[in-house]
Design a protein around this motif. Structure first.
Motif, PDB file in Angstrom:
ATOM      1  N   PRO A  67       0.802  -1.227   0.000  1.00  0.00           N
ATOM      2  CA  PRO A  67       0.000   0.000   0.000  1.00  0.00           C
ATOM      3  C   PRO A  67       0.837   1.280   0.000  1.00  0.00           C
ATOM      4  O   PRO A  67       0.302   2.355  -0.297  1.00  0.00           O
ATOM      5  N   GLU A  68       2.129   1.168   0.330  1.00  0.00           N
ATOM      6  CA  GLU A  68       2.967   2.368   0.372  1.00  0.00           C
ATOM      7  C   GLU A  68       3.603   2.709  -0.983  1.00  0.00           C
ATOM      8  O   GLU A  68       4.250   3.755  -1.118  1.00  0.00           O
ATOM      9  N   LEU A  69       3.426   1.850  -1.974  1.00  0.00           N
ATOM     10  CA  LEU A  69       3.927   2.170  -3.310  1.00  0.00           C
ATOM     11  C   LEU A  69       3.143   3.354  -3.872  1.00  0.00           C
ATOM     12  O   LEU A  69       1.920   3.441  -3.729  1.00  0.00           O
ATOM     13  N   GLN A  70       3.854   4.256  -4.520  1.00  0.00           N
ATOM     14  CA  GLN A  70       3.230   5.450  -5.094  1.00  0.00           C
ATOM     15  C   GLN A  70       3.202   5.310  -6.616  1.00  0.00           C
ATOM     16  O   GLN A  70       4.249   5.243  -7.260  1.00  0.00           O
ATOM     17  N   VAL A  71       2.005   5.264  -7.167  1.00  0.00           N
ATOM     18  CA  VAL A  71       1.820   5.094  -8.605  1.00  0.00           C
ATOM     19  C   VAL A  71       1.352   6.410  -9.213  1.00  0.00           C
ATOM     20  O   VAL A  71       0.380   7.007  -8.747  1.00  0.00           O
ATOM     21  N   GLU A  72       2.046   6.864 -10.238  1.00  0.00           N
ATOM     22  CA  GLU A  72       1.620   8.049 -10.982  1.00  0.00           C
ATOM     23  C   GLU A  72       1.191   7.608 -12.377  1.00  0.00           C
ATOM     24  O   GLU A  72       2.003   7.120 -13.175  1.00  0.00           O
ATOM     25  N   VAL A  73      -0.097   7.747 -12.661  1.00  0.00           N
ATOM     26  CA  VAL A  73      -0.641   7.345 -13.959  1.00  0.00           C
ATOM     27  C   VAL A  73      -0.440   8.484 -14.958  1.00  0.00           C
ATOM     28  O   VAL A  73      -0.892   9.604 -14.741  1.00  0.00           O
ATOM     29  N   LEU A  74       0.239   8.174 -16.049  1.00  0.00           N
ATOM     30  CA  LEU A  74       0.505   9.162 -17.093  1.00  0.00           C
ATOM     31  C   LEU A  74      -0.412   8.985 -18.293  1.00  0.00           C
ATOM     32  O   LEU A  74      -0.684   9.941 -19.022  1.00  0.00           O
ATOM     33  N   VAL A  86       5.275   6.322 -21.972  1.00  0.00           N
ATOM     34  CA  VAL A  86       5.347   5.858 -20.584  1.00  0.00           C
ATOM     35  C   VAL A  86       3.940   5.887 -20.012  1.00  0.00           C
ATOM     36  O   VAL A  86       3.311   6.949 -19.940  1.00  0.00           O
ATOM     37  N   ALA A  87       3.440   4.722 -19.611  1.00  0.00           N
ATOM     38  CA  ALA A  87       2.068   4.621 -19.136  1.00  0.00           C
ATOM     39  C   ALA A  87       1.927   5.065 -17.685  1.00  0.00           C
ATOM     40  O   ALA A  87       0.936   5.695 -17.306  1.00  0.00           O
ATOM     41  N   LEU A  88       2.922   4.717 -16.858  1.00  0.00           N
ATOM     42  CA  LEU A  88       2.871   5.066 -15.449  1.00  0.00           C
ATOM     43  C   LEU A  88       4.266   4.952 -14.850  1.00  0.00           C
ATOM     44  O   LEU A  88       5.165   4.355 -15.439  1.00  0.00           O
ATOM     45  N   THR A  89       4.416   5.526 -13.675  1.00  0.00           N
ATOM     46  CA  THR A  89       5.629   5.319 -12.886  1.00  0.00           C
ATOM     47  C   THR A  89       5.216   4.808 -11.511  1.00  0.00           C
ATOM     48  O   THR A  89       4.095   5.074 -11.042  1.00  0.00           O
ATOM     49  N   LEU A 280       4.937  -4.625 -23.436  1.00  0.00           N
ATOM     50  CA  LEU A 280       5.140  -3.629 -22.390  1.00  0.00           C
ATOM     51  C   LEU A 280       6.282  -4.094 -21.498  1.00  0.00           C
ATOM     52  O   LEU A 280       6.549  -5.293 -21.396  1.00  0.00           O
ATOM     53  N   SER A 281       6.937  -3.168 -20.837  1.00  0.00           N
ATOM     54  CA  SER A 281       7.974  -3.566 -19.879  1.00  0.00           C
ATOM     55  C   SER A 281       8.025  -2.571 -18.729  1.00  0.00           C
ATOM     56  O   SER A 281       7.627  -1.411 -18.870  1.00  0.00           O
ATOM     57  N   LEU A 282       8.483  -3.062 -17.583  1.00  0.00           N
ATOM     58  CA  LEU A 282       8.650  -2.213 -16.403  1.00  0.00           C
ATOM     59  C   LEU A 282      10.147  -2.091 -16.153  1.00  0.00           C
ATOM     60  O   LEU A 282      10.810  -3.074 -15.866  1.00  0.00           O
TER      61      LEU A 282
END
Length: 287
Positions: A67-74, A86-89, A280-282
């Motif tokens: 739950p502490e991961l921070q996702v930024e949707v682009l 870039v889809a997200l970070t 896709l790749s991370l």
């Protein structure tokens, strides 16, 4: 508004089962090689072209892992993407990012492939009244996500499973003894069980269409593996009394002609069973 099958509970249960399958008693690769307190970040890179799908689901997966991961949707679900986007970070505990990586990619790659193909087929029937439907030809335990991807790509969901609509297909008709017998038995069953379910009946020729019309008490007539000429005649016979659905081996070479026959719906199993996943790749990166 999300469909009824797509609930917080159904999504959470899917993620829980998928993580249990992948992690087992621990992500030992990450636990062994990465310090527990290490923080890092990664980008989800697009390496293909098409319609992006599974972004919202990815957020739920990262949250379930940590739950502490921070996702930024682009880029949102439904975005038209190209190579290099870039889809997200995602930022936070490095071990958590690595543990979530494969499930996020597996889901998004397949969902994006489905959304892309759905969008493509939809473009081929633009300008007609036909709506593109999926089917139950889905991956076991992944149907929720595959049908969600069809919606993201601009398609329409058919019934979710055997429980929410009745479709009397060729085997039902043959086992029951004919179109009339199958429909009448179904009507009795629904009355006895006090169930309110829509009824669709599959027809293979004009004689079966006429029998379905003569029996009545249904909602949709499926025109299965008919030639365009027969389909146009069937649509004319039905005359708007019931919804019509074309089905059976329809592909990108034939779908436009089928749509011009005047059917209300076109169901294509290939939307979910024969698609190519988007690449896709991370990838980790430095700030």
């Amino acid at each position: 508004m999300k469909p009824t099958y797509l609930t917080q509970q159904s999504i959470a249960e899917f993620i829980s089962r998928a993580l249990a399958e992948d992690i087992g008693d621990g992500d030992h690769s990450s636990l062994a090689s990465i310090p527990a307190d290490a923080q890092n970040q990664a980008r989800l890179l697009v390496k293909g072209e098409g319609i992006l799908a599974g972004v919202e689901l990815a957020g739920y997966i990262f949250n379930a892992v940590d739950p502490e991961l921070q996702v930024e949707v682009l880029l949102q679900d439904g975005a038209q993407v190209k190579y290099g986007d870039v889809a997200l970070t995602v930022r936070g505990k490095a071990q958590s990012i690595l543990t979530a990586e494969r499930l996020v990619l597996n889901c998004m790659q397949r969902m994006s492939g489905i959304a892309t193909y759905t969008h493509h087929l939809n473009s081929l029937i633009a300008g007609t009244n036909a709506k593109l439907l999926d089917t139950r030809k889905t991956t076991p335990n992944f149907r929720i996500m595959e049908k969600w991807a069809v919606l993201i790509g601009g398609g329409v969901n058919h019934r979710f499973g055997l429980f929410d609509m009745i479709i009397l297909k060729d085997n039902h008709v043959d086992y029951a003894g004919g179109i009339r017998q199958a429909i009448e038995a179904t009507q009795r069953y629904l009355k006895e069980k006090n169930k309110d379910l829509r009824i669709e009946v599959e027809t293979r020729n004009l004689q079966e269409v006429q029998e379905a019309l003569a029996t009545g008490g249904i909602h949709r007539i499926m025109l299965d593996n008919m030639t365009p000429e027969m389909m146009r005649e069937a649509v004319a016979l039905i005359g708007g009394r019931y919804e019509t659905e074309a089905s059976g081996g329809i592909n990108e070479q034939t779908i436009a002609e089928v749509a011009k026959c005047g059917v209300d719906y076109i169901s294509v199993g290939a939307l979910t069973h024969s698609i190519k996943s988007m690449d896709l790749s991370l990838k980790a990166y430095k700030v």
